[in-house]
Design an enzyme around this catalytic site. Structure first.
Site, PDB file in Angstrom:
ATOM      1  N   ASN A 146       0.816  -1.220   0.000  1.00  0.00           N
ATOM      2  CA  ASN A 146       0.000   0.000   0.000  1.00  0.00           C
ATOM      3  C   ASN A 146       0.852   1.273   0.000  1.00  0.00           C
ATOM      4  O   ASN A 146       0.348   2.355   0.279  1.00  0.00           O
ATOM      5  CB  ASN A 146      -0.990  -0.007   1.179  1.00  0.00           C
ATOM      6  CG  ASN A 146      -0.310  -0.200   2.516  1.00  0.00           C
ATOM      7  OD1 ASN A 146       0.912  -0.087   2.612  1.00  0.00           O
ATOM      8  ND2 ASN A 146      -1.077  -0.481   3.543  1.00  0.00           N
ATOM      9  N   ARG A 284       3.412   7.477  11.129  1.00  0.00           N
ATOM     10  CA  ARG A 284       2.833   7.016  12.386  1.00  0.00           C
ATOM     11  C   ARG A 284       2.621   8.212  13.310  1.00  0.00           C
ATOM     12  O   ARG A 284       3.485   9.097  13.405  1.00  0.00           O
ATOM     13  CB  ARG A 284       3.734   5.992  13.092  1.00  0.00           C
ATOM     14  CG  ARG A 284       3.725   4.607  12.465  1.00  0.00           C
ATOM     15  CD  ARG A 284       2.366   3.912  12.547  1.00  0.00           C
ATOM     16  NE  ARG A 284       2.353   2.599  11.917  1.00  0.00           N
ATOM     17  CZ  ARG A 284       1.881   2.347  10.688  1.00  0.00           C
ATOM     18  NH1 ARG A 284       1.370   3.310   9.945  1.00  0.00           N
ATOM     19  NH2 ARG A 284       1.896   1.109  10.204  1.00  0.00           N
ATOM     20  N   GLN A 313      -4.467   3.909  18.369  1.00  0.00           N
ATOM     21  CA  GLN A 313      -5.580   3.736  17.441  1.00  0.00           C
ATOM     22  C   GLN A 313      -6.485   2.620  17.916  1.00  0.00           C
ATOM     23  O   GLN A 313      -5.961   1.565  18.250  1.00  0.00           O
ATOM     24  CB  GLN A 313      -5.058   3.448  16.041  1.00  0.00           C
ATOM     25  CG  GLN A 313      -4.377   4.679  15.453  1.00  0.00           C
ATOM     26  CD  GLN A 313      -3.938   4.516  14.007  1.00  0.00           C
ATOM     27  OE1 GLN A 313      -3.471   5.445  13.400  1.00  0.00           O
ATOM     28  NE2 GLN A 313      -4.072   3.343  13.435  1.00  0.00           N
ATOM     29  N   HIS A 332      -7.262   6.321  10.097  1.00  0.00           N
ATOM     30  CA  HIS A 332      -6.148   5.654   9.407  1.00  0.00           C
ATOM     31  C   HIS A 332      -6.681   4.880   8.190  1.00  0.00           C
ATOM     32  O   HIS A 332      -7.128   3.742   8.313  1.00  0.00           O
ATOM     33  CB  HIS A 332      -5.449   4.707  10.385  1.00  0.00           C
ATOM     34  CG  HIS A 332      -4.128   4.218   9.889  1.00  0.00           C
ATOM     35  ND1 HIS A 332      -3.192   3.641  10.697  1.00  0.00           N
ATOM     36  CD2 HIS A 332      -3.570   4.239   8.652  1.00  0.00           C
ATOM     37  CE1 HIS A 332      -2.132   3.313   9.983  1.00  0.00           C
ATOM     38  NE2 HIS A 332      -2.350   3.658   8.736  1.00  0.00           N
TER      39      HIS A 332
HETATM   40  P1  NDP Z   1      10.282   1.800   3.293  1.00  0.00           P
HETATM   41  O1  NDP Z   1      10.910   0.762   4.156  1.00  0.00           O
HETATM   42  O2  NDP Z   1      10.334   1.657   1.821  1.00  0.00           O
HETATM   43  O3  NDP Z   1      10.878   3.226   3.650  1.00  0.00           O
HETATM   44  C1  NDP Z   1      11.179   3.623   4.924  1.00  0.00           C
HETATM   45  C2  NDP Z   1      12.307   4.634   4.847  1.00  0.00           C
HETATM   46  O4  NDP Z   1      12.468   5.210   6.143  1.00  0.00           O
HETATM   47  C3  NDP Z   1      13.636   4.014   4.457  1.00  0.00           C
HETATM   48  O5  NDP Z   1      14.152   4.755   3.371  1.00  0.00           O
HETATM   49  C4  NDP Z   1      14.459   4.209   5.714  1.00  0.00           C
HETATM   50  O6  NDP Z   1      15.763   4.583   5.452  1.00  0.00           O
HETATM   51  C5  NDP Z   1      13.834   5.418   6.329  1.00  0.00           C
HETATM   52  N1  NDP Z   1      14.174   5.570   7.748  1.00  0.00           N
HETATM   53  C6  NDP Z   1      14.110   4.657   8.736  1.00  0.00           C
HETATM   54  N2  NDP Z   1      14.496   5.206   9.890  1.00  0.00           N
HETATM   55  C7  NDP Z   1      14.818   6.482   9.627  1.00  0.00           C
HETATM   56  C8  NDP Z   1      15.303   7.545  10.422  1.00  0.00           C
HETATM   57  N3  NDP Z   1      15.559   7.386  11.720  1.00  0.00           N
HETATM   58  N4  NDP Z   1      15.508   8.723   9.823  1.00  0.00           N
HETATM   59  C9  NDP Z   1      15.279   8.889   8.495  1.00  0.00           C
HETATM   60  N5  NDP Z   1      14.840   7.907   7.691  1.00  0.00           N
HETATM   61  C10 NDP Z   1      14.607   6.720   8.257  1.00  0.00           C
HETATM   62  O7  NDP Z   1       8.770   1.872   3.794  1.00  0.00           O
HETATM   63  P2  NDP Z   1       7.519   2.594   3.150  1.00  0.00           P
HETATM   64  O8  NDP Z   1       7.980   3.835   2.505  1.00  0.00           O
HETATM   65  O9  NDP Z   1       6.716   1.627   2.367  1.00  0.00           O
HETATM   66  O10 NDP Z   1       6.707   2.905   4.479  1.00  0.00           O
HETATM   67  C11 NDP Z   1       7.219   3.817   5.446  1.00  0.00           C
HETATM   68  C12 NDP Z   1       6.311   3.871   6.658  1.00  0.00           C
HETATM   69  O11 NDP Z   1       5.060   4.437   6.304  1.00  0.00           O
HETATM   70  C13 NDP Z   1       5.934   2.506   7.261  1.00  0.00           C
HETATM   71  O12 NDP Z   1       6.927   2.018   8.111  1.00  0.00           O
HETATM   72  C14 NDP Z   1       4.661   2.835   7.993  1.00  0.00           C
HETATM   73  O13 NDP Z   1       4.962   3.319   9.288  1.00  0.00           O
HETATM   74  C15 NDP Z   1       4.067   3.955   7.177  1.00  0.00           C
HETATM   75  N6  NDP Z   1       2.931   3.475   6.383  1.00  0.00           N
HETATM   76  C16 NDP Z   1       1.695   4.064   6.609  1.00  0.00           C
HETATM   77  C17 NDP Z   1       0.580   3.589   5.959  1.00  0.00           C
HETATM   78  C18 NDP Z   1      -0.756   4.240   6.154  1.00  0.00           C
HETATM   79  O14 NDP Z   1      -1.788   3.635   5.827  1.00  0.00           O
HETATM   80  N7  NDP Z   1      -0.826   5.463   6.660  1.00  0.00           N
HETATM   81  C19 NDP Z   1       0.633   2.446   5.036  1.00  0.00           C
HETATM   82  C20 NDP Z   1       1.995   1.996   4.780  1.00  0.00           C
HETATM   83  C21 NDP Z   1       3.071   2.469   5.481  1.00  0.00           C
HETATM   84  P3  NDP Z   1      16.987   3.643   5.150  1.00  0.00           P
HETATM   85  O15 NDP Z   1      16.395   2.437   4.531  1.00  0.00           O
HETATM   86  O16 NDP Z   1      17.745   4.520   4.237  1.00  0.00           O
HETATM   87  O17 NDP Z   1      17.632   3.382   6.438  1.00  0.00           O
END
Ligand code: NDP
Length: 399
Positions: A146, A284, A313, A332
């Protein structure tokens, strides 16, 4: 085996008899080439409600035909809730971030047979990952299912905040026509500086989707994107979140919630933002400090805040984000459009088929495996827990 599935409530008027759109567009693969879920087959019609109790993620026929027991409930928070009772002898628990069953340390300890927690969606922060590591409970999610749905929601929210859509829509609903009231907070996004905290699947897609609006794009992440992508989108990289927020008119938050990112947007960081900036947080709720956001909206430090994620939630009825000024919150929902549900229901089935047949689950889906952060988990999460305070969810009273 016993599979416990914690899903959100059915629609108040019962399951829909029909749906607005007759069929979903067919997608071949995700943009980076990753395959969509590959279960052997599915027992549901894509486009139908699957994430609520009666939808059962389309799993009942499949599970029962293999001799497994499926228990589905939405009763997940108060002491003595059905989920807690059923958890004690469950082998697998499935929950969605939209209606998270907070798998706290205590709950994990009570679940003597628990082998795996599946997130039907993305984001496994509702699981105490430290307790999962310590108790060798595997944690998996349906990576990418998603991500693009959320990126669409982000674009919608950026535009609706900056153009002040919610205010204009309520003027119409109230029978009014005061144009001056409707536009006194309304701007074009063109020319603005828009930045994402994290440029993973969602963050990068949100940047791509905003590019045609002729904005200046910025990102902060722990790892830099390939130079080709930076050039294609004319991106400015920031090596700290402070550096990004200082220059951006709009900040969108797209990192997972884990101990490093919990409370990242506190009063101190918000005060470093450009005065009158906007925040869109679909990552989140707990990444932003609840009181600090409300205070900044009141003072004008922030012009608007929108998102679909809260903590906990469901959000208690008196959660301050329900009533703060200039917010564009939704429940959400961004990752549980009917389109997304079809993908994550298929993804959950793929995971269960692998689990029963003792075949490896895709590395991209793994968060915790055999007591270690693994796959996506090793890349994007840190050890520890972000479930503290989740018991407050029991305060929500259905309306
Ligand atoms: P990805 O794993 O593709 O991307 C997450 C990114 O966050 C990675 O690039 C990672 O960086 C980065 N990251 C992690 N920790 C840090 C930090 N401390 N500072 C900066 N960057 C950081 O996941 P998605 O993009 O698919 O999803 C991201 C988040 O979105 C999910 O974990 C979830 O919480 C939320 N989400 C919400 C939804 C909703 O319905 N509202 C649905 C789906 C997701 P790197 O890999 O470079 O370390």
């Amino acid at each position: 085996m016993k599979i416990l599935c914690v899903l959100y409530d059915d629609p108040k008027g019962g399951m829909p008899k029909s749906y607005p759109v007759s069929s979903l567009p067919k997608l071949d693969k995700y943009p980076d080439g990753m395959k969509l879920p590959t279960p052997s087959t599915i027992d549901f019609k894509p486009g139908e409600l699957l994430g609520c109790v009666s939808g059962e993620l389309g799993l009942r026929k499949f599970l029962e035909s293999k001799g497994h027991k499926l228990v589905v409930t939405s009763d997940k928070d108060a002491k003595g809730c059905k989920a807690d009772k059923e958890l004690t002898d469950a082998d697998v628990v499935i929950s969605q971030p939209f209606w998270p069953y907070y798998l706290t340390k205590e709950r994990i300890k009570s679940a003597k047979n628990l082998k795996m927690a599946i997130t039907a969606g993305i984001g496994s922060d509702h699981v105490d990952l430290q307790a999962a590591l310590d108790n060798k409970v595997d944690v998996v999610e349906v990576t990418y299912c998603n991500s693009r749905s959320v990126a669409e929601h982000i674009v919608m929210m950026i535009l609706s905040l900056v153009r002040d859509y919610h205010n204009q829509h309520s003027i119409v609903n109230e029978g009014g026509w005061n144009i001056a009231d409707a536009v006194r907070r309304s701007y074009d996004v063109e020319g603005m500086h828009v930045g994402t905290v994290a440029a993973g699947r969602i963050g990068l897609d949100a940047l791509r989707k905003m590019k045609p609006f002729d904005v200046h794009l910025h990102y902060f992440d722990r790892h830099k994107l390939p130079e080709t992508v930076e050039k294609e989108l004319n991106l400015t990289f920031h090596d700290s979140v402070e550096s990004l927020v200082k220059v951006c008119d709009v900040v969108t938050i797209n990192c997972p919630l884990h101990p490093e990112t919990e409370n990242l947007f506190d009063e101190k960081l918000i005060n470093k933002m450009k005065k009158g900036a906007y925040i869109v947080n679909t990552a989140r709720g707990k990444i932003c400090n609840r009181e600090a956001i409300a205070k900044a909206l009141k003072s004008g430090q922030l012009s608007g805040y929108a998102g679909d994620v809260w903590f906990p939630q469901p959000a208690p009825n008196d959660h301050i984000w329900r009533t703060m000024p200039n917010h564009g919150m939704t429940p959400h929902t961004s990752g549980t459009s009917l389109s997304a549900q079809a993908r994550y229901a298929a993804g959950v089935r793929e995971i269960l088929e692998c689990f029963f047949e003792k075949k490896p689950i895709r590395d991209q889906y793994l968060i915790v495996k055999d007591g270690q952060l693994a796959g996506m988990g090793a890349h994007s999460y840190s050890k520890g827990s972000a479930t503290g305070g989740s018991e407050e969810a029991a305060k929500y009273k259905k309306k």
